[in-house]
Design a protein around this motif. Structure first.
Motif, PDB file in Angstrom:
ATOM      1  N   ASP A   1       0.723  -1.020   0.143  1.00 23.03           N
ATOM      2  CA  ASP A   1       0.121   0.048  -0.047  1.00 23.03           C
ATOM      3  C   ASP A   1       0.979   1.140   0.302  1.00 23.03           C
ATOM      4  O   ASP A   1       1.885   1.191   0.481  1.00 23.03           O
ATOM      5  CB  ASP A   1      -0.871  -0.030   1.225  1.00 23.03           C
ATOM      6  N   LEU A   2       0.412   2.166  -0.852  1.00 26.01           N
ATOM      7  CA  LEU A   2       0.972   3.481  -0.396  1.00 26.01           C
ATOM      8  C   LEU A   2       0.011   4.511   0.370  1.00 26.01           C
ATOM      9  O   LEU A   2      -1.106   4.620  -0.317  1.00 26.01           O
ATOM     10  CB  LEU A   2       1.263   4.224  -2.133  1.00 26.01           C
ATOM     11  N   ASP A   3       0.553   4.864   1.228  1.00 25.40           N
ATOM     12  CA  ASP A   3      -0.270   5.703   2.213  1.00 25.40           C
ATOM     13  C   ASP A   3       0.187   7.101   2.109  1.00 25.40           C
ATOM     14  O   ASP A   3       1.485   7.376   2.397  1.00 25.40           O
ATOM     15  CB  ASP A   3      -0.370   5.116   3.591  1.00 25.40           C
ATOM     16  N   ASN A   4      -0.698   7.915   2.473  1.00 25.68           N
ATOM     17  CA  ASN A   4      -0.390   9.431   2.365  1.00 25.68           C
ATOM     18  C   ASN A   4      -0.691   9.774   3.993  1.00 25.68           C
ATOM     19  O   ASN A   4      -1.645  10.218   4.508  1.00 25.68           O
ATOM     20  CB  ASN A   4      -1.434  10.247   1.552  1.00 25.68           C
ATOM     21  N   HIS A   5       0.553   9.972   4.561  1.00 28.15           N
ATOM     22  CA  HIS A   5       0.376  10.312   6.248  1.00 28.15           C
ATOM     23  C   HIS A   5       0.767  11.853   6.284  1.00 28.15           C
ATOM     24  O   HIS A   5       0.908  12.556   5.281  1.00 28.15           O
ATOM     25  CB  HIS A   5       1.458   9.685   7.046  1.00 28.15           C
ATOM     26  N   PHE A   6       0.350  12.431   7.524  1.00 31.05           N
ATOM     27  CA  PHE A   6       0.366  13.904   7.595  1.00 31.05           C
ATOM     28  C   PHE A   6       1.727  14.462   7.267  1.00 31.05           C
ATOM     29  O   PHE A   6       1.929  15.501   6.891  1.00 31.05           O
ATOM     30  CB  PHE A   6      -0.338  14.345   8.903  1.00 31.05           C
ATOM     31  N   ASN A   7       2.793  13.486   7.418  1.00 31.29           N
ATOM     32  CA  ASN A   7       4.287  14.027   7.309  1.00 31.29           C
ATOM     33  C   ASN A   7       4.808  13.376   5.896  1.00 31.29           C
ATOM     34  O   ASN A   7       6.118  13.437   5.757  1.00 31.29           O
ATOM     35  CB  ASN A   7       4.825  13.484   8.368  1.00 31.29           C
ATOM     36  N   GLY A   8       4.031  13.004   4.938  1.00 35.30           N
ATOM     37  CA  GLY A   8       4.732  12.434   3.663  1.00 35.30           C
ATOM     38  C   GLY A   8       3.988  10.877   3.382  1.00 35.30           C
ATOM     39  O   GLY A   8       3.070  10.698   4.223  1.00 35.30           O
ATOM     40  N   TYR A   9       4.643  10.542   2.348  1.00 39.67           N
ATOM     41  CA  TYR A   9       4.127   9.192   1.800  1.00 39.67           C
ATOM     42  C   TYR A   9       4.871   7.977   2.503  1.00 39.67           C
ATOM     43  O   TYR A   9       6.160   8.108   2.263  1.00 39.67           O
ATOM     44  CB  TYR A   9       3.925   9.308   0.357  1.00 39.67           C
ATOM     45  N   GLU A  10       4.102   6.986   2.545  1.00 40.83           N
ATOM     46  CA  GLU A  10       4.849   5.571   3.205  1.00 40.83           C
ATOM     47  C   GLU A  10       4.217   4.650   2.465  1.00 40.83           C
ATOM     48  O   GLU A  10       3.137   4.455   1.932  1.00 40.83           O
ATOM     49  CB  GLU A  10       4.756   5.441   4.764  1.00 40.83           C
ATOM     50  N   TYR A  11       5.431   3.777   1.852  1.00 44.16           N
ATOM     51  CA  TYR A  11       5.190   2.537   1.127  1.00 44.16           C
ATOM     52  C   TYR A  11       5.201   1.382   2.296  1.00 44.16           C
ATOM     53  O   TYR A  11       6.411   1.270   2.603  1.00 44.16           O
ATOM     54  CB  TYR A  11       6.242   2.313   0.138  1.00 44.16           C
ATOM     55  N   GLU A  12       4.184   0.713   2.275  1.00 44.22           N
ATOM     56  CA  GLU A  12       3.819  -0.132   3.306  1.00 44.22           C
ATOM     57  C   GLU A  12       3.706  -1.733   2.561  1.00 44.22           C
ATOM     58  O   GLU A  12       2.927  -1.894   1.785  1.00 44.22           O
ATOM     59  CB  GLU A  12       2.722  -0.019   4.424  1.00 44.22           C
ATOM     60  N   VAL A  13       4.690  -2.732   3.138  1.00 43.59           N
ATOM     61  CA  VAL A  13       4.777  -4.045   2.084  1.00 43.59           C
ATOM     62  C   VAL A  13       4.923  -5.148   3.206  1.00 43.59           C
ATOM     63  O   VAL A  13       5.338  -4.991   4.433  1.00 43.59           O
ATOM     64  CB  VAL A  13       6.100  -3.806   1.320  1.00 43.59           C
ATOM     65  N   GLU A  14       3.880  -6.070   2.935  1.00 46.11           N
ATOM     66  CA  GLU A  14       4.255  -7.279   3.395  1.00 46.11           C
ATOM     67  C   GLU A  14       4.618  -8.213   2.416  1.00 46.11           C
ATOM     68  O   GLU A  14       4.425  -8.366   1.323  1.00 46.11           O
ATOM     69  CB  GLU A  14       2.577  -7.843   3.788  1.00 46.11           C
ATOM     70  N   LEU A  15       5.504  -9.090   3.160  1.00 43.44           N
ATOM     71  CA  LEU A  15       6.063 -10.099   2.135  1.00 43.44           C
ATOM     72  C   LEU A  15       6.596 -11.330   3.049  1.00 43.44           C
ATOM     73  O   LEU A  15       6.380 -11.421   4.309  1.00 43.44           O
ATOM     74  CB  LEU A  15       7.592  -9.627   1.514  1.00 43.44           C
ATOM     75  N   LYS A  16       6.923 -12.384   2.312  1.00 42.84           N
ATOM     76  CA  LYS A  16       7.172 -13.670   3.032  1.00 42.84           C
ATOM     77  C   LYS A  16       8.627 -13.996   2.228  1.00 42.84           C
ATOM     78  O   LYS A  16       8.925 -13.877   1.183  1.00 42.84           O
ATOM     79  CB  LYS A  16       6.284 -14.744   2.255  1.00 42.84           C
ATOM     80  N   ASP A  17       9.710 -14.334   3.197  1.00 45.16           N
ATOM     81  CA  ASP A  17      10.904 -14.762   2.833  1.00 45.16           C
ATOM     82  C   ASP A  17      11.130 -16.093   2.468  1.00 45.16           C
ATOM     83  O   ASP A  17       9.885 -16.890   2.396  1.00 45.16           O
ATOM     84  CB  ASP A  17      11.852 -14.313   3.791  1.00 45.16           C
ATOM     85  N   ALA A  18      12.195 -16.328   1.844  1.00 44.84           N
ATOM     86  CA  ALA A  18      12.319 -17.924   1.295  1.00 44.84           C
ATOM     87  C   ALA A  18      12.298 -18.958   2.300  1.00 44.84           C
ATOM     88  O   ALA A  18      11.894 -20.124   2.209  1.00 44.84           O
ATOM     89  CB  ALA A  18      13.755 -17.987   0.852  1.00 44.84           C
ATOM     90  N   LYS A  19      12.123 -18.556   3.705  1.00 42.62           N
ATOM     91  CA  LYS A  19      12.172 -19.577   4.649  1.00 42.62           C
ATOM     92  C   LYS A  19      10.663 -19.741   5.122  1.00 42.62           C
ATOM     93  O   LYS A  19      10.190 -20.302   6.155  1.00 42.62           O
ATOM     94  CB  LYS A  19      12.903 -19.188   6.010  1.00 42.62           C
ATOM     95  N   GLY A  20       9.947 -18.784   4.514  1.00 39.56           N
ATOM     96  CA  GLY A  20       8.431 -18.688   4.731  1.00 39.56           C
ATOM     97  C   GLY A  20       8.108 -17.683   6.052  1.00 39.56           C
ATOM     98  O   GLY A  20       6.948 -17.560   6.322  1.00 39.56           O
ATOM     99  N   VAL A  21       8.846 -17.153   6.540  1.00 39.31           N
ATOM    100  CA  VAL A  21       8.733 -15.997   7.519  1.00 39.31           C
ATOM    101  C   VAL A  21       8.031 -14.734   6.846  1.00 39.31           C
ATOM    102  O   VAL A  21       8.629 -14.318   5.830  1.00 39.31           O
ATOM    103  CB  VAL A  21      10.120 -15.734   8.204  1.00 39.31           C
ATOM    104  N   GLU A  22       7.251 -14.397   7.583  1.00 40.02           N
ATOM    105  CA  GLU A  22       6.456 -13.057   7.036  1.00 40.02           C
ATOM    106  C   GLU A  22       7.141 -11.910   7.701  1.00 40.02           C
ATOM    107  O   GLU A  22       7.456 -11.628   8.822  1.00 40.02           O
ATOM    108  CB  GLU A  22       5.126 -13.169   7.399  1.00 40.02           C
TER     109      GLU A  22
END
Length: 102
Positions: A62-83
């Motif tokens: 998600d790209l969010d517009n916060h009062f202090n600027g834009y934040e790119y928020e990402v959820e991911l899963k690594d090669a070991k399955g850890v989120e």
């Protein structure tokens, strides 16, 4: 007096919560934000994330517009399955959060 104090407290908490909230940026607005130099291209931001977690797969973003600027928020899963949850300053690519998901 207790009622007045309770109402004031509730109003203050509501105002504070409203300031902390972010607005999701519609996908259609992202090219203009990049063109205006307000954010880096998402491909470039994804490269920052992949350097932190090589071989990972992005599961949500998600790209969010916060009062202090834009934040790119990402959820991911690594090669070991850890989120992981990773947040970047979308204008600079600075890592704001890089933590294992609970």
């Amino acid at each position: 007096m207790k009622t007045l104090t309770a109402l004031f407290t509730a109003a203050a908490l509501t105002l504070t919560a409203g300031l902390a909230q972010a607005d999701d940026v519609p996908l259609s607005q992202i090219p203009q934000l990049v063109k205006d130099g307000k954010i880096k291209p998402l491909e470039e931001l994804n490269q920052v994330i992949m350097k932190l977690h090589p071989g990972a797969t992005i599961t949500d973003s998600d790209l969010d517009n916060h009062f202090n600027g834009y934040e790119y928020e990402v959820e991911l899963k690594d090669a070991k399955g850890v989120e992981w949850d990773v947040d970047l300053n979308a204008a600079t690519g600075e890592v704001l959060k890089n933590k294992q998901d609970d």
